[in-house]
Design a protein around this motif. Structure first.
Motif, PDB file in Angstrom:
ATOM      1  N   ARG A 228       0.746  -1.254   0.000  1.00 41.56           N
ATOM      2  CA  ARG A 228       0.000   0.000   0.000  1.00 41.56           C
ATOM      3  C   ARG A 228       0.778   1.307   0.000  1.00 41.56           C
ATOM      4  O   ARG A 228       1.526   1.596  -0.894  1.00 41.56           O
ATOM      5  N   ASN A 261      -1.988   3.259  -8.754  1.00 43.27           N
ATOM      6  CA  ASN A 261      -3.002   4.180  -8.281  1.00 43.27           C
ATOM      7  C   ASN A 261      -2.478   5.607  -8.145  1.00 43.27           C
ATOM      8  O   ASN A 261      -3.139   6.566  -8.534  1.00 43.27           O
TER       9      ASN A 261
ATOM     10  N   ASP B 253     -15.024  -9.272  -2.791  1.00 42.93           N
ATOM     11  CA  ASP B 253     -14.217  -8.239  -3.447  1.00 42.93           C
ATOM     12  C   ASP B 253     -13.501  -8.736  -4.696  1.00 42.93           C
ATOM     13  O   ASP B 253     -13.471  -8.063  -5.717  1.00 42.93           O
ATOM     14  N   ASN B 281     -14.016  -6.289   2.006  1.00 38.88           N
ATOM     15  CA  ASN B 281     -13.050  -5.205   2.128  1.00 38.88           C
ATOM     16  C   ASN B 281     -11.653  -5.718   2.390  1.00 38.88           C
ATOM     17  O   ASN B 281     -10.987  -5.302   3.329  1.00 38.88           O
ATOM     18  N   GLU B 286      -9.350  -1.311  -1.784  1.00 36.92           N
ATOM     19  CA  GLU B 286      -9.005   0.093  -1.904  1.00 36.92           C
ATOM     20  C   GLU B 286      -7.988   0.362  -3.003  1.00 36.92           C
ATOM     21  O   GLU B 286      -7.717   1.497  -3.347  1.00 36.92           O
ATOM     22  N   PRO B 291     -11.665   2.488  -6.752  1.00 43.03           N
ATOM     23  CA  PRO B 291     -11.675   1.758  -5.479  1.00 43.03           C
ATOM     24  C   PRO B 291     -13.087   1.276  -5.140  1.00 43.03           C
ATOM     25  O   PRO B 291     -14.068   1.995  -5.347  1.00 43.03           O
ATOM     26  N   THR B 293     -16.391   0.245  -3.252  1.00 46.08           N
ATOM     27  CA  THR B 293     -17.232   0.417  -2.075  1.00 46.08           C
ATOM     28  C   THR B 293     -17.513  -0.992  -1.587  1.00 46.08           C
ATOM     29  O   THR B 293     -17.976  -1.839  -2.345  1.00 46.08           O
ATOM     30  N   ASP B 296     -16.873  -3.750   5.102  1.00 45.10           N
ATOM     31  CA  ASP B 296     -15.790  -4.253   5.931  1.00 45.10           C
ATOM     32  C   ASP B 296     -16.376  -5.195   6.964  1.00 45.10           C
ATOM     33  O   ASP B 296     -17.201  -4.797   7.780  1.00 45.10           O
ATOM     34  N   VAL B 331     -17.887   0.627   3.679  1.00 51.99           N
ATOM     35  CA  VAL B 331     -16.816   1.587   3.428  1.00 51.99           C
ATOM     36  C   VAL B 331     -17.071   2.190   2.052  1.00 51.99           C
ATOM     37  O   VAL B 331     -16.938   1.516   1.037  1.00 51.99           O
ATOM     38  N   ARG B 333     -16.476   3.977  -1.168  1.00 48.77           N
ATOM     39  CA  ARG B 333     -15.400   4.463  -2.007  1.00 48.77           C
ATOM     40  C   ARG B 333     -16.037   4.927  -3.321  1.00 48.77           C
ATOM     41  O   ARG B 333     -16.956   5.746  -3.263  1.00 48.77           O
TER      42      ARG B 333
END
Lengths: 342, 342
Positions: A228, A261, B253, B281, B286, B291, B293, B296, B331, B333
């Motif tokens: 990240r 990103n 995801d 999540n 992310e 990214p 949504t 989580d 979350v 996004r």
DNA sequence: TTGTAAGCGTTATCAG
DNA sequence: CTGATAACGCTTACAA
């Protein structure tokens, strides 16, 4: 209490040792009693007690795993699911189980290993990573305890059985690949220099650069955590250079994702404005946008072979030290192109 | 042979049982002998043998893990690294180790569990998933062996300690979220219906749809494998519908990533042309473009609490059955927006 | 081919 | 507070 060997013996009218022999499939036992005993086991639903067997035979049929710190973000890397799969399949073939302890600090991890080893919980140990100065490796070596490392041992390479990729070569390959595409300003974004793998890849990168007669630019070499945020920091620094790179060798897919990103946010197009090639080829490499050109290092095989060779080592202590190199190949996808000459 | 309790006893001039007491930190032992014994242990570099201890005390301080088939692609999901982290940290607090066997077929896995359990290798077991009809759960229940499941047991929910999210609620939440954004044509893309989690999420989705007075369209419900290709198939089918959905509830995801890619290839923009909300999540949510949504579900906690409650169960067999619900949160996004009304 | 008995390294139960 | 001694369930000489 569960049913024991004695119960079976009683029912089958034989001695416990005979039952034991049947379990071990001792050849010198008559078919007749073998059948009789087996029938008794079936009737009673007998299952051998592993613990007792381990104590008596001084072997556990279990392999200890040493993972990186659970606090460490590399732990989150899909890399680990995959090695684990390889490890467990390799172990399963020979009916070995996997045993793991973890810890947050190196101290805790070391203690865990000591307990596994001296506590007789496992017959051998696999290190899932190779650090530059590793107490655990020295410890295991001193005690002469069977172990193999995934990655390249920093010291005593010739005396430690290990399963690795030729990371030097792989990094050299990818760098040359980039050079062949026409890049001259190639940066290296790597993980911690405490990891041997980082060192190897960096060396390979440097070698390729040098051999191509390109100047090694110090600012082109950055080290960040594998995941990240890491990628983000690294890339911003690089771009603020007077003469920013046109291509990036990134030491890990996840990190490359981060880079992708950041680039996206900044408004740079990949591969038009920046080429990226990364390592590991984990599942998400092909799912990123654009899909990552990445070096497949065959993670599964890394694990599988590690288990296999550890078991060999356990079952034959005279087994010679081995170095197993798992092949790698560049998987071309869409993050590399000729540089955009300005 | 390693140094044993007897060696220590000899050196310290006490009986082996005394040494054992010192190890167990038995209160009724004089400070003086305690010190003497500890010194002897130190001198000899003594380490207790876990196997012997396990045999004598009938407890192993190890937790057995039941993973999905190693052949299964869900195994590759970063989800597992994360539960594993939670599990091992939870176990580590109480000095438990993790023990795992795997297999490719359900049969092999079942055998592995039987061996762990009846072989006395572990004090309890954690199932990392919940299937609709699970031999393993019945087996464990029959034998009255301590176990907890991560996820919701399909049968006997009231009698099995489990750690789960409120997946029904979570799915209802996300669907309502989409509805509130203005969507009416919402599809559900889930994994195998053999997994209880899929069922729960589907039910939550349906409930939300119904409560909103929207028609449940059968064609809007598709089931595919959790990973990769899965998503692609599903999405193409959906888009070929006469009245294609404007939003997708995707059960994982990674699958959502696949969907994202397919959409991209087809030339549909997210979230402009299609909204997507997914679950779990994991780290890549992310990092995807855009990214994701995602809900989580606090995977780490799932694992952590599972270890914790299993250990409680082991240490106090009268411990009441528990259901631990780990909270979830959406979350937000960038993959959800109001529908593009045509 | 099978039985006997001595471990394997601890813990646990009695005495003392 | 401490010492014998018997488990724990199995393997493995050694005998028979």
């Amino acid at each position: 209490m569960a049913v024991t060997i004695k119960d079976v013996a009683k029912l089958a009218n034989v001695a416990p040792s005979t039952v034991s022999r049947v379990i071990a499939n001792n050849p010198r036992i008559s078919e007749k009693t073998k059948k009789k005993v087996k029938e008794a086991m079936r009737q009673l639903g007998y299952h051998p007690n592993f613990i007792a067997r381990s104590l008596a035979s001084q072997s556990t049929q279990a392999i200890g795993l040493v993972m990186p710190s659970s606090a460490d973000i590399v732990f989150q890397n899909p890399f680990f699911s995959t090695v684990l799969r390889g490890l467990s399949e390799g172990a399963h073939v020979k009916h070995y189980a996997l045993h793991m302890t973890t810890g947050k600090t190196d101290e805790e991890i070391f203690d865990g290993v000591m307990q596994m080893v001296q506590g007789g919980r496992v017959d051998g140990v696999i290190l899932l990573y190779s650090k530059v100065e590793d107490k655990i490796q020295s410890y295991l070596r001193e005690r002469n305890f069977p172990f193999v490392v995934i990655g390249k041992p920093f010291k005593n390479v010739e005396e430690i059985t290990h399963v690795d990729n030729d990371n030097f070569r792989a990094a050299k390959d990818v760098t040359e690949y980039l050079i062949k595409l026409g890049h001259q300003q190639i940066a290296f974004v790597g993980g911690s220099l405490n990891m041997v793998v980082t060192v190897e890849r960096l060396l390979g990168y440097e070698k390729a650069i040098r051999e191509a007669g390109i100047n090694l630019v110090n600012e082109y070499i950055v080290h960040e955590q594998f995941l990240r945020e890491g990628g983000q920091e690294a890339i911003r620094g690089l771009l603020s250079l007077e003469r920013p790179p046109t291509a990036l060798v990134v030491s890990d897919d996840l990190m490359a994702l981060g880079v992708l990103n950041t680039l996206n946010e900044i408004g740079l197009a990949v591969p038009e404005d920046m080429s990226i090639i990364s390592f590991n080829n984990v599942i998400i490499a092909e799912m990123s946008r654009p899909p990552l050109t990445s070096v497949d290092i065959n993670i599964f095989d890394l694990g599988f072979e590690a288990s296999r060779s550890l078991i060999q080592l356990i079952e034959n202590p005279k087994e010679p030290v081995k170095r197993i190199i798992i092949p790698h190949q560049i998987v071309e996808r869409s993050t590399c192109a000729a540089p955009n000459l300005r």
